[in-house]
Structure formats: structure tokens, C-alpha cells
Design a protein around this motif. Structure first.
Motif, PDB file in Angstrom:
ATOM      1  N   GLY A 182      38.562  39.640  59.707  1.00 23.10           N
ATOM      2  CA  GLY A 182      38.468  40.781  58.818  1.00 23.10           C
ATOM      3  C   GLY A 182      37.034  41.203  58.558  1.00 23.10           C
ATOM      4  O   GLY A 182      36.080  40.761  59.207  1.00 23.10           O
ATOM      5  N   GLN A 183      36.895  42.053  57.551  1.00 27.90           N
ATOM      6  CA  GLN A 183      35.582  42.562  57.139  1.00 27.90           C
ATOM      7  C   GLN A 183      35.178  41.869  55.853  1.00 27.90           C
ATOM      8  O   GLN A 183      35.981  41.708  54.934  1.00 27.90           O
ATOM      9  CB  GLN A 183      35.663  44.075  56.924  1.00 27.90           C
ATOM     10  N   VAL A 184      33.931  41.459  55.755  1.00 29.99           N
ATOM     11  CA  VAL A 184      33.441  40.800  54.545  1.00 29.99           C
ATOM     12  C   VAL A 184      33.132  41.867  53.502  1.00 29.99           C
ATOM     13  O   VAL A 184      32.370  42.817  53.757  1.00 29.99           O
ATOM     14  CB  VAL A 184      32.189  39.960  54.831  1.00 29.99           C
ATOM     15  N   VAL A 185      33.744  41.722  52.312  1.00 30.82           N
ATOM     16  CA  VAL A 185      33.546  42.699  51.250  1.00 30.82           C
ATOM     17  C   VAL A 185      33.326  41.986  49.928  1.00 30.82           C
ATOM     18  O   VAL A 185      33.627  40.805  49.774  1.00 30.82           O
ATOM     19  CB  VAL A 185      34.760  43.639  51.112  1.00 30.82           C
ATOM     20  N   SER A 186      32.806  42.748  48.973  1.00 31.47           N
ATOM     21  CA  SER A 186      32.746  42.329  47.579  1.00 31.47           C
ATOM     22  C   SER A 186      33.285  43.476  46.739  1.00 31.47           C
ATOM     23  O   SER A 186      33.264  44.633  47.160  1.00 31.47           O
ATOM     24  CB  SER A 186      31.314  41.989  47.159  1.00 31.47           C
ATOM     25  N   LEU A 187      33.781  43.147  45.554  1.00 25.83           N
ATOM     26  CA  LEU A 187      34.358  44.142  44.657  1.00 25.83           C
ATOM     27  C   LEU A 187      33.533  44.208  43.380  1.00 25.83           C
ATOM     28  O   LEU A 187      33.297  43.184  42.722  1.00 25.83           O
ATOM     29  CB  LEU A 187      35.808  43.769  44.314  1.00 25.83           C
ATOM     30  N   ARG A 188      33.081  45.413  43.033  1.00 28.09           N
ATOM     31  CA  ARG A 188      32.326  45.603  41.792  1.00 28.09           C
ATOM     32  C   ARG A 188      33.169  46.439  40.831  1.00 28.09           C
ATOM     33  O   ARG A 188      33.572  47.563  41.150  1.00 28.09           O
ATOM     34  CB  ARG A 188      30.995  46.294  42.069  1.00 28.09           C
ATOM     35  N   ALA A 189      33.478  45.861  39.679  1.00 29.95           N
ATOM     36  CA  ALA A 189      34.341  46.531  38.712  1.00 29.95           C
ATOM     37  C   ALA A 189      33.648  47.736  38.107  1.00 29.95           C
ATOM     38  O   ALA A 189      32.500  47.639  37.635  1.00 29.95           O
ATOM     39  CB  ALA A 189      34.751  45.552  37.617  1.00 29.95           C
ATOM     40  N   GLY A 190      34.328  48.857  38.114  1.00 26.05           N
ATOM     41  CA  GLY A 190      33.746  50.068  37.552  1.00 26.05           C
ATOM     42  C   GLY A 190      33.564  50.004  36.051  1.00 26.05           C
ATOM     43  O   GLY A 190      32.681  50.658  35.499  1.00 26.05           O
ATOM     44  N   VAL A 191      34.380  49.201  35.375  1.00 25.09           N
ATOM     45  CA  VAL A 191      34.349  49.199  33.924  1.00 25.09           C
ATOM     46  C   VAL A 191      33.103  48.516  33.362  1.00 25.09           C
ATOM     47  O   VAL A 191      32.618  48.861  32.280  1.00 25.09           O
ATOM     48  CB  VAL A 191      35.636  48.538  33.367  1.00 25.09           C
ATOM     49  N   ASN A 192      32.536  47.531  34.105  1.00 26.24           N
ATOM     50  CA  ASN A 192      31.346  46.841  33.593  1.00 26.24           C
ATOM     51  C   ASN A 192      30.250  46.681  34.638  1.00 26.24           C
ATOM     52  O   ASN A 192      29.206  46.077  34.360  1.00 26.24           O
ATOM     53  CB  ASN A 192      31.717  45.476  33.001  1.00 26.24           C
ATOM     54  N   ASN A 193      30.504  47.171  35.854  1.00 21.51           N
ATOM     55  CA  ASN A 193      29.539  47.142  36.955  1.00 21.51           C
ATOM     56  C   ASN A 193      29.195  45.730  37.416  1.00 21.51           C
ATOM     57  O   ASN A 193      28.162  45.499  38.055  1.00 21.51           O
ATOM     58  CB  ASN A 193      28.242  47.878  36.585  1.00 21.51           C
ATOM     59  N   ASP A 194      30.086  44.771  37.118  1.00 13.86           N
ATOM     60  CA  ASP A 194      29.878  43.396  37.562  1.00 13.86           C
ATOM     61  C   ASP A 194      30.771  43.096  38.772  1.00 13.86           C
ATOM     62  O   ASP A 194      31.825  43.710  38.957  1.00 13.86           O
ATOM     63  CB  ASP A 194      30.219  42.403  36.441  1.00 13.86           C
ATOM     64  N   TYR A 195      30.336  42.113  39.554  1.00 19.49           N
ATOM     65  CA  TYR A 195      31.071  41.744  40.751  1.00 19.49           C
ATOM     66  C   TYR A 195      32.203  40.762  40.418  1.00 19.49           C
ATOM     67  O   TYR A 195      32.071  39.902  39.536  1.00 19.49           O
ATOM     68  CB  TYR A 195      30.132  41.102  41.780  1.00 19.49           C
ATOM     69  N   VAL A 196      33.292  40.887  41.178  1.00 19.58           N
ATOM     70  CA  VAL A 196      34.426  39.976  41.036  1.00 19.58           C
ATOM     71  C   VAL A 196      34.079  38.654  41.720  1.00 19.58           C
ATOM     72  O   VAL A 196      33.607  38.632  42.862  1.00 19.58           O
ATOM     73  CB  VAL A 196      35.689  40.583  41.667  1.00 19.58           C
ATOM     74  N   THR A 197      34.353  37.568  41.031  1.00 21.42           N
ATOM     75  CA  THR A 197      34.074  36.242  41.562  1.00 21.42           C
ATOM     76  C   THR A 197      35.320  35.382  41.555  1.00 21.42           C
ATOM     77  O   THR A 197      36.197  35.545  40.702  1.00 21.42           O
ATOM     78  CB  THR A 197      32.974  35.542  40.734  1.00 21.42           C
ATOM     79  N   ALA A 198      35.431  34.494  42.544  1.00 25.10           N
ATOM     80  CA  ALA A 198      36.477  33.464  42.548  1.00 25.10           C
ATOM     81  C   ALA A 198      35.922  32.306  41.736  1.00 25.10           C
ATOM     82  O   ALA A 198      35.301  31.375  42.266  1.00 25.10           O
ATOM     83  CB  ALA A 198      36.814  33.038  43.965  1.00 25.10           C
ATOM     84  N   GLU A 199      36.134  32.362  40.448  1.00 30.35           N
ATOM     85  CA  GLU A 199      35.477  31.463  39.502  1.00 30.35           C
ATOM     86  C   GLU A 199      35.734  29.994  39.821  1.00 30.35           C
ATOM     87  O   GLU A 199      36.817  29.630  40.314  1.00 30.35           O
ATOM     88  CB  GLU A 199      35.976  31.786  38.087  1.00 30.35           C
ATOM     89  N   ASN A 200      34.696  29.202  39.571  1.00 27.97           N
ATOM     90  CA  ASN A 200      34.777  27.749  39.755  1.00 27.97           C
ATOM     91  C   ASN A 200      35.156  27.396  41.189  1.00 27.97           C
ATOM     92  O   ASN A 200      36.009  26.542  41.433  1.00 27.97           O
ATOM     93  CB  ASN A 200      35.763  27.142  38.754  1.00 27.97           C
ATOM     94  N   GLY A 201      34.531  28.069  42.130  1.00 32.78           N
ATOM     95  CA  GLY A 201      34.782  27.796  43.537  1.00 32.78           C
ATOM     96  C   GLY A 201      36.200  28.098  43.972  1.00 32.78           C
ATOM     97  O   GLY A 201      36.701  27.513  44.936  1.00 32.78           O
ATOM     98  N   GLY A 202      36.853  29.015  43.268  1.00 29.23           N
ATOM     99  CA  GLY A 202      38.225  29.388  43.587  1.00 29.23           C
ATOM    100  C   GLY A 202      39.263  28.628  42.792  1.00 29.23           C
ATOM    101  O   GLY A 202      40.448  28.956  42.846  1.00 29.23           O
ATOM    102  N   ALA A 203      38.860  27.643  42.003  1.00 26.24           N
ATOM    103  CA  ALA A 203      39.805  26.849  41.218  1.00 26.24           C
ATOM    104  C   ALA A 203      40.282  27.583  39.976  1.00 26.24           C
ATOM    105  O   ALA A 203      41.311  27.221  39.388  1.00 26.24           O
ATOM    106  CB  ALA A 203      39.176  25.514  40.814  1.00 26.24           C
ATOM    107  N   ALA A 204      39.531  28.603  39.560  1.00 26.14           N
ATOM    108  CA  ALA A 204      39.920  29.399  38.395  1.00 26.14           C
ATOM    109  C   ALA A 204      40.186  30.837  38.835  1.00 26.14           C
ATOM    110  O   ALA A 204      39.894  31.235  39.970  1.00 26.14           O
ATOM    111  CB  ALA A 204      38.827  29.350  37.324  1.00 26.14           C
ATOM    112  N   ALA A 205      40.750  31.612  37.928  1.00 27.21           N
ATOM    113  CA  ALA A 205      41.161  32.988  38.245  1.00 27.21           C
ATOM    114  C   ALA A 205      39.955  33.879  38.530  1.00 27.21           C
ATOM    115  O   ALA A 205      38.826  33.624  38.084  1.00 27.21           O
ATOM    116  CB  ALA A 205      41.960  33.563  37.083  1.00 27.21           C
TER     117      ALA A 205
END
Length: 566
Positions: free
Chosen positions: A439-462
Motif C-alpha cells: 500500500g501507500q504510507v500515509v498519516s492522518l491529521r485531524a482537522g478539529v485540532n490539527n494533530d496527527y492520529v497515533t496508534a497509542e502505546n505502540g498500538g496497544a491502546a486506541a
């Protein structure tokens, strides 16, 4: 329960097919006209959209039981010819095998093991988890409303049917679906008085539920069987008209499940029933046993659907024709092409709603509920056919997904198209997933706060939008999930992002339905993610302060993301 009584109930739709005089292929060969039409000029609906107008309803039997499930009927209800014994190839009333992988409790039948070696177990409708699972499937596939079949409740089946109504109410409430009571008057000797008593003393109480279907502000009731020209529904017009008007006087919106040829008053319809038919708020002509292929469906578009709709419009009546997947045992399905042609024909005719025949009718093989997809999921001695009987692999949920897409076309959410958009198999949809690639490597930046979406805690958290820069946890592979959909695989742990009733989390080793999204491109250059699992948009909850979750029905600022590549 006696064998004769069992046969009266589960076979009630089969007996009328002979009265129709065969399929519509013998009627009129006007296929060119049908094929040429692309849109409807029909008179507008008598009613505005509600819980049945503008919606997809499914017939829900809820009539399967097993000894040991706690049901009052204490029988292999609708599974076995002799309900005191488990179903076997010589003691069976089903012709298709359900996929039971998602039920927490099942019951061992007398069939040999499945082709994959697993035991040949069956579900019981009496288990609340079974009904909840069925309604979850409806929710996941955007199926709006369930019509709970209610046969004569005065006899020995009554206590079990009463309990099923309560279970359906609970499941509909839990999964945001609507339901209504659909009385089937087959073999109901004292119907005229007892149907009124049953509604007054029992079923009317269900209308207090937030999930009970309303149309034009009125609780919906359907009566199936008036006017059929067979000995199982022998009433004259007067008692039938009395019952229809009584329900209308109770403040109900009344649907009539009527003969195929109700308008012409011949073949499967008794003469003299025109006033009865025109007393209903909505008409839903029966179709099972009348059509079996695309040509039949096109014939019926001309000889039944279009003139029926015109008659209903002239009398201020809503119109809800049947769409059926086809009988597995008769090899009618054509890997979905037969059913899609019906959706296409109904949409271009301009119908007010669609009734799917049926959700869980494994006795006749015209169910859309999850079904054995291949010989691996059939008992080796069953002699039954799987969904791949014509050589095309179909996932067990295929006809649920097809119904969902047909509903989208009915509602104008996708364009009218004669080409079936639904793929028989989606990666991970019950069959071994294919390799989705890198696939294509992407990141998502939330429009509501301009912060990037993260897979928190190395993916162990939401997932949560709380990072100001892109690192490994903020990178995802955007993957082709088929049918124009995508999946997201987190670089934090190399797992796929799952959506559903809980916050999004990268926790799956396979790309399946719960890991599939429609990527919506907004006019302002942002994107939104529509979760296939529940047909809800992903939101950066609490303006980004809480975890991402798919629980929004519309796109607003919290549901918009910038898709960052490179």
C-alpha cells in the motif's frame, strides 16, 4: 408439535407457488422495454420517508429452536421433520446450512461433521445472543427494519413466539434497528377475533419501544395472506376488510402481504378482494416461487411492478414489492446477479420501499443471513449446496452486503446502476484473505485540532489524534480492501485498524470487514472514513481529546482528516 402442524407453518409460502401458474417467463417477453428504462416517472409516494417508506425491510422468521435451549416448545423447531429428534439427512426441514461461527452457543445436530472437520452445529433463535447477532448483521449492512413473522399464537407455538417478540425488541433496541409485527394468517381458523385479541393483549405493548417501526407517526402492522386463492386462507372479503379496518381504527399503519396478482384478481388471488387490497396503507405482493432468473425479473418489471405501482399511486397507497436472493437449492442466485437485477428494477420503477424475502428462511433456501460458503462449511452428508454452487466463490455474508448496497441504491446514496457493485468476496470476509500488499504510507491529521492520529502505546491502546509530528506510530499503510474500500495497517505493530462499537485500535492480524473503510473525499480536500462494520463515520471524539471512534452518521469538523503522504 404434530408433523401436520409443523408443515402448515414452515411450508406456507411454498404452497402458493403452484397457484401462480409458474414463473413470469411464461407471461410477456418485454425485456427490451425493461432494459431501456433508466429512471422513474412514477407518481410520488403517498407517504413521506419513515421506518418502511424509503427503507429496506427483511422478513424475520425467528423460528428455529433446539432441544435444550430452554424454549417452551422444547423441540428442534423448524429444523427436523420429527422435532423430538435432532436433524439428520433423513429428518430435516432445512435445505441450506447456516454459518454459525459468530454464535456463542450452538447445538449439535445429527449430521456428519463439516467438510473442514468441525461439528455440524446449528443455532437456536431462542438464544438472545443469536437474535442479537442477526440484528448486528442488519446494523452492519444498513438493513433498516425487520418484520417479525407471527403465525397463529393461540396454539402450542404461542409461548415461544411470545418470547421471540421480546427478544427481537431487545435486539432491535440494542442495534438501532426497527421492527414490526407481521401476522401470517395461514391456517388460523379463528383469525378474525383472535388476531384482535392478540394485538390488544400482547403485541400492542411492543409499540412502546423506541425500536418499534412507525410510519406516518403510526405503529406498523402487516397482515400477510388475505385474498390468496388456496385452502389455507379461506376467508371471504368481508371478514378480511373488517380486520384491516379494525387495525386502522387502532391507529396503526397497515401493510398487506397480498397475492402476486392482487391487481388483476386472478391466478393466485380470489375474486372480489379489490376493496380489501385498497384498504391497506401499503401493499407488498408476494414473489417467492414466481421468478427465478434475470429474465423473469425483467418480465415482472413490466407485467407487475410498473402497473402495480400506478394502481397504488392512483389510490394513495404505498408500494413495497419483494426482492429475493433466489433459492440456493434451485441454483437461482447467479452469484448475486439475480438479486441485483431486482434491486435495479425496483429503483428505476420508483417503489416506496423494499421487502426482502427473507432474512433467515433456511427452510426454503432464500435466506440472506450468513450461509455456508463452500463445501468446507457443509456437513459432508447433507447433500446441500453452498453459496459457491455456480463456481463463483462467495463469502458467507455476501447477500447481507448485497442487500446493504441495494438499500443504498434505493435511498439514492449510490447511483442507479444495472451493474452489480458488490463483490462476492471481500478480503477477510469469511474466506482466506488475499495479500493486500504494502500500500501507500500515509498519516492522518485531524482537522478539529490539527494533530496527527497515533496508534497509542505502540498500538496497544486506541487511536487518538494528539501528536504534533509524524513518527512510526503515526504512519499507516493505506491498503486496497476491494470494492473501492481501504484498510489501515499500523507501522507501530504491523496490525490492521479495527472499527466497531469500541474506539479504533490496531489489533487485527487480518484485513476483514471490521478493518475495512470507505475513504470519502470531501470537497474541501479532506477525507473522512466510513467504517463498513457499522456504517458510521470515524470521529476525533471530544474535539480530538478522546480516542477515535466510528459512531457518527454525518460528516462534520470532527470527522474530517488531512491525508498526509510521503
Amino acid at each position: 408439535m404434530s408433523e401436520s402442524h409443523r408443515r402448515k407453518t414452515w411450508s406456507r409460502r411454498r404452497v402458493i407457488s403452484a397457484a401462480a401458474g409458474g414463473t413470469a417467463a411464461t407471461a410477456i417477453g418485454a425485456l427490451g422495454v425493461a432494459e431501456a428504462a433508466t429512471s422513474s416517472s412514477a407518481t410520488p409516494a403517498a407517504s413521506a420517508p419513515g421506518d418502511v417508506v424509503g427503507k429496506v425491510s427483511v422478513g424475520y422468521q425467528g423460528w428455529f429452536a433446539a432441544i435444550g435451549d430452554g424454549a417452551p416448545i422444547n423441540s428442534w423447531w423448524h429444523y427436523s421433520a420429527n422435532g423430538g429428534q435432532p436433524p439428520t439427512p433423513s429428518n430435516t426441514t432445512i435445505v441450506a446450512w447456516p454459518d454459525v461461527r459468530e454464535f456463542s452457543k450452538t447445538y449439535h445436530s445429527g449430521y456428519a461433521n463439516l467438510g473442514n472437520g468441525q461439528p455440524a452445529n446449528l443455532f437456536s433463535s431462542y438464544d438472545q445472543q443469536t437474535v442479537d447477532t442477526h440484528f448486528l448483521w442488519m446494523q452492519q449492512n444498513n438493513i433498516d427494519t425487520a418484520a417479525l413473522q407471527r403465525f397463529n399464537p393461540v396454539g402450542g407455538e404461542g409461548p415461544t413466539r411470545d418470547a421471540m417478540a421480546v427478544k427481537v425488541r431487545s435486539a432491535a433496541e440494542s442495534h438501532g434497528r426497527k421492527f414490526y409485527i407481521m401476522y401470517d394468517v395461514t391456517d388460523w381458523t379463528n383469525m378474525q377475533s383472535e388476531i384482535k385479541t392478540d394485538w390488544t393483549n400482547k403485541m400492542k405493548a411492543l409499540t412502546a419501544s423506541s425500536a418499534y417501526a412507525k410510519q406516518n407517526g403510526k405503529p406498523v402492522v402487516c397482515i400477510w395472506g388475505f385474498g390468496f386463492s388456496d385452502d389455507k386462507r379461506p376467508w371471504a372479503p368481508a371478514p378480511c376488510l373488517d380486520v384491516v379496518n379494525w387495525f386502522k381504527d387502532q391507529g396503526c399503519y397497515v401493510i398487506g402481504g397480498v397475492p402476486t396478482w392482487w391487481r388483476t384478481g386472478d391466478r393466485d388471488s380470489r375474486p372480489g378482494f379489490s376493496d380489501v387490497y385498497h384498504a391497506f396503507h401499503m401493499l407488498s405482493p408476494w414473489m417467492v416461487g414466481r421468478i427465478g432468473n434475470v429474465s423473469d425479473a425483467d418480465n415482472f418489471y413490466n407485467v407487475a411492478t410498473v402497473p402495480d405501482l400506478a394502481d397504488c399511486a392512483a389510490h394513495g397507497i404505498d408500494y413495497q414489492p419483494c426482492v429475493l436472493p433466489g433459492a440456493v437449492t434451485l441454483r437461482q442466485r447467479a452469484h448475486g446477479d439475480f438479486m441485483w437485477r431486482q434491486f435495479y428494477n425496483m429503483k428505476r420503477a420508483g417503489v416506496q420501499g423494499i421487502y426482502i424475502s427473507m432474512f433467515d428462511e433456511f427452510n426454503e433456501g432464500n435466506q440472506i443471513a450468513k450461509t455456508a460458503e463452500s463445501a468446507a462449511w457443509l456437513p459432508t452428508n447433507s447433500g446441500m449446496l453452498a453459496l459457491d454452487e455456480d463456481g463463483t466463490a462467495c463469502s458467507s455474508d455476501y447477500y447481507l452486503r448485497l442487500t446493504g448496497d441495494g438499500g443504498k441504491m434505493l435511498k439514492g446514496q449510490i447511483a442507479l446502476t444495472a451493474t452489480r457493485p458488490t463483490q462476492p468476496v471481500v478480503s477477510g470476509g469469511g474466506t482466506p484473505p488475499t495479500d493486500p500488499g504494502t500500500g501507500q504510507v500515509v498519516s492522518l491529521r485531524a482537522g478539529v485540532n490539527n494533530d496527527y492520529v497515533t496508534a497509542e502505546n505502540g498500538g496497544a491502546a486506541a487511536l487518538i489524534a494528539n501528536r504534533t509530528a509524524i513518527g512510526v506510530w503515526e504512519q499507516f499503510d493505506l491498503l486496497d480492501a476491494g470494492s473501492g474500500n481501504v484498510g489501515l495497517r499500523s507501522h507501530a505493530n504491523n496490525r490492521y485498524v479495527t472499527a466497531g462499537s469500541s474506539p479504533l485500535i490496531a489489533d487485527s492480524t487480518t484485513l476483514g470487514r471490521a478493518q475495512t473503510f470507505t475513504l470519502v473525499h470531501n470537497s474541501d480536500g479532506t477525507v473522512s472514513l466510513l467504517a463498513i462494520a457499522n456504517n458510521q463515520y470515524v470521529t476525533a471524539e471530544n474535539a480530538g481529546a478522546a480516542s477515535l471512534i466510528a459512531n457518527r452518521t454525518a460528516i462534520g469538523p470532527w470527522e474530517k482528516f488531512a491525508l498526509v503522504t510521503g
